[in-house]
Design a protein around this motif. Structure first.
Motif, short mmCIF file in Angstrom:
data_model
loop_
_atom_site.label_atom_id
_atom_site.label_comp_id
_atom_site.label_asym_id
_atom_site.label_seq_id
_atom_site.Cartn_x
_atom_site.Cartn_y
_atom_site.Cartn_z
N ALA A 61 -3.49 4.41 3.15
CA ALA A 61 -3.03 4.00 4.87
C ALA A 61 -1.17 4.71 4.75
O ALA A 61 -1.49 5.35 5.92
N THR A 62 -0.38 4.44 4.26
CA THR A 62 0.40 4.66 4.32
C THR A 62 1.12 6.72 3.46
O THR A 62 0.74 6.89 2.46
N ILE A 63 2.15 7.18 3.65
CA ILE A 63 2.17 8.66 2.67
C ILE A 63 2.55 8.18 1.57
O ILE A 63 2.03 8.44 0.49
N VAL A 64 3.15 7.23 1.18
CA VAL A 64 3.80 6.35 0.10
C VAL A 64 2.72 5.97 -0.50
O VAL A 64 2.63 6.37 -2.12
N ASP A 65 1.76 6.06 -0.12
CA ASP A 65 0.09 4.66 -0.53
C ASP A 65 -0.01 6.31 -1.64
O ASP A 65 -1.40 6.46 -2.02
N GLY A 66 0.13 7.57 -0.53
CA GLY A 66 -0.86 8.30 -1.04
C GLY A 66 0.01 9.66 -1.57
O GLY A 66 -0.81 10.80 -2.41
N ILE A 67 1.24 9.57 -2.40
CA ILE A 67 1.74 10.04 -3.19
C ILE A 67 1.66 10.77 -5.01
O ILE A 67 1.31 11.87 -4.48
N GLU A 68 1.22 9.57 -5.52
CA GLU A 68 0.63 9.87 -6.24
C GLU A 68 -0.61 10.69 -6.50
O GLU A 68 -1.33 11.37 -7.32
N THR A 69 -1.58 10.37 -5.73
CA THR A 69 -2.72 11.72 -5.53
C THR A 69 -2.36 13.07 -4.78
O THR A 69 -3.86 13.23 -3.98
N SER A 77 3.06 3.31 8.74
CA SER A 77 3.69 2.32 8.74
C SER A 77 3.33 1.19 7.76
O SER A 77 2.82 0.99 8.16
N GLU A 78 4.33 0.76 7.02
CA GLU A 78 3.82 -0.20 6.38
C GLU A 78 3.99 -1.46 7.62
O GLU A 78 2.75 -2.30 7.27
N ALA A 79 4.74 -1.38 8.43
CA ALA A 79 4.55 -2.51 9.72
C ALA A 79 4.27 -2.46 10.07
O ALA A 79 2.86 -3.25 10.81
N GLN A 80 2.65 -1.08 10.66
CA GLN A 80 1.92 -1.19 11.20
C GLN A 80 0.85 -1.49 10.55
O GLN A 80 -0.44 -2.66 10.87
N ILE A 81 1.20 -1.85 9.00
CA ILE A 81 -0.26 -2.13 8.44
C ILE A 81 -0.60 -3.79 7.96
O ILE A 81 -0.87 -3.87 8.81
N GLN A 82 1.15 -4.44 8.31
CA GLN A 82 0.72 -5.67 8.10
C GLN A 82 0.69 -6.41 9.70
O GLN A 82 0.56 -6.98 9.40
N PHE A 87 -8.55 -3.93 10.21
CA PHE A 87 -8.38 -2.57 10.15
C PHE A 87 -9.94 -2.08 10.32
O PHE A 87 -11.07 -1.86 9.95
N LEU A 88 -9.82 -0.58 11.53
CA LEU A 88 -11.04 -0.20 11.42
C LEU A 88 -10.17 1.58 11.71
O LEU A 88 -9.39 1.78 13.14
N CYS A 89 -11.18 2.26 10.98
CA CYS A 89 -10.51 3.62 11.19
C CYS A 89 -11.19 4.15 12.42
O CYS A 89 -11.69 3.92 13.47
N LYS A 90 -9.97 5.37 12.91
CA LYS A 90 -10.96 5.58 14.37
C LYS A 90 -11.18 6.39 14.65
O LYS A 90 -12.85 5.94 15.84
#
Ligand SMILES: [Zn+2]
Ligand SMILES: [Zn+2]
Ligand SMILES: [Zn+2]
Ligand SMILES: [Zn+2]
Ligand SMILES: [Zn+2]
Ligand SMILES: [Zn+2]
Length: 252
Positions: A61-69, A77-82, A87-90
């Motif tokens: 969901a976030t840029i940070v969550d995707g960094i490793e891969t 953003s983290e706030a958006q997720i919280q 959650f529904l994708c677009k």
């Protein structure tokens, strides 16, 4: 009528079934049990959010969550997720899904001129143009393909080709290792482990060979990119331009 619903309430199994049909939101546990454990963008694991719509996909969901891969992620953003409850994708939010054969985006709104239609298999989540999937289901019979296309366009349910082995045309059996499925992430192509073509090489194979298959990312399944897709040397996967959302958020 009244007595049969009394029985159903006493039987937890039936209660689950009722929720499953009538109210998917109350059935999160069942949906999660076979939800996709890896991200639809980068095909790898980590911290992901699951779409609770019809696509059954998961995402970093976030840029940070995707960094490793090396994943672009959804860029939330983290706030958006919280703040997100469900959650529904677009694609699911706007009822615009891609055809899993040709990749183009179409309306999946069954009440308003749908162009792409969902596979009926409850674990699938893929959508198709009637012609695209009918041609795959009846590759050698133009008349049957046309008939099938018209039926699907008319709203008849269908099971997409991903649920039968491309070689022997039989179904998956997760209990028997040789009959577990190797499933392509980019098109509806599946093989039994024992039917997998030699060119689709599993990890641990000799050097200098392009790896196309991975174990242990998905429980009791092998993840593959079938021979239709060119592997990008840098990514080790096909190019990651396969997902189209109906609306690209402005800004950022
Ligand atoms: Zn990802
Ligand atoms: Zn979705
Ligand atoms: Zn298509
Ligand atoms: Zn399917
Ligand atoms: Zn097979
Ligand atoms: Zn494929």
């Amino acid at each position: 009528m009244a007595s049969s619903s009394d029985e159903e309430v006493q039987d937890p199994q039936s209660v689950t079934d009722i929720y499953y049909v009538d109210d998917t939101e109350n059935n999160v546990d069942d949906l999660e049990s076979d939800a996709d454990p890896i991200c639809a963008i980068c095909d790898d694991g980590g911290r992901i959010v699951r779409c609770e719509g019809r696509c059954r996909r998961s995402f970093h969901a976030t840029i940070v969550d995707g960094i490793e891969t090396g994943c672009n992620s959804l860029g939330l953003s983290e706030a958006q997720i919280q703040a997100i409850d469900t959650f529904l994708c677009k694609n699911c939010e706007y009822n615009q899904h891609q055809c899993f054969v040709c990749g183009s985006l179409g309306s999946s709104d069954m009440l308003a001129g749908a162009q792409v239609f969902p596979c009926v298999d409850a674990t699938c989540g893929h959508f198709y143009h009637p012609k695209c999937v009918a041609d795959l289901l009846f590759p050698e019979n133009e008349m049957e393909a046309t008939e099938c296309e018209l039926m699907i366009a008319d709203g008849e349910s269908f099971t997409c080709p991903a649920h039968k082995c491309h070689v022997c045309n039989q179904e998956e059996n997760k209990e028997v290792p040789e009959l577990q499925f190797a499933v392509c992430r980019r098109c509806p192509m599946s093989y039994h482990r024992q039917c997998l073509p030699g060119e689709i090489v599993l990890d641990g194979a000799q050097e200098g060979v392009i790896q196309r298959a991975w174990e242990s990312l998905i429980p009791e399944r092998i993840l593959i990119y079938c021979l239709r897709h060119e592997i990008d040397a840098n990514l080790g996967t096909p190019r990651r331009n396969h997902i189209i959302f109906p609306e690209i958020p402005e800004g950022n």
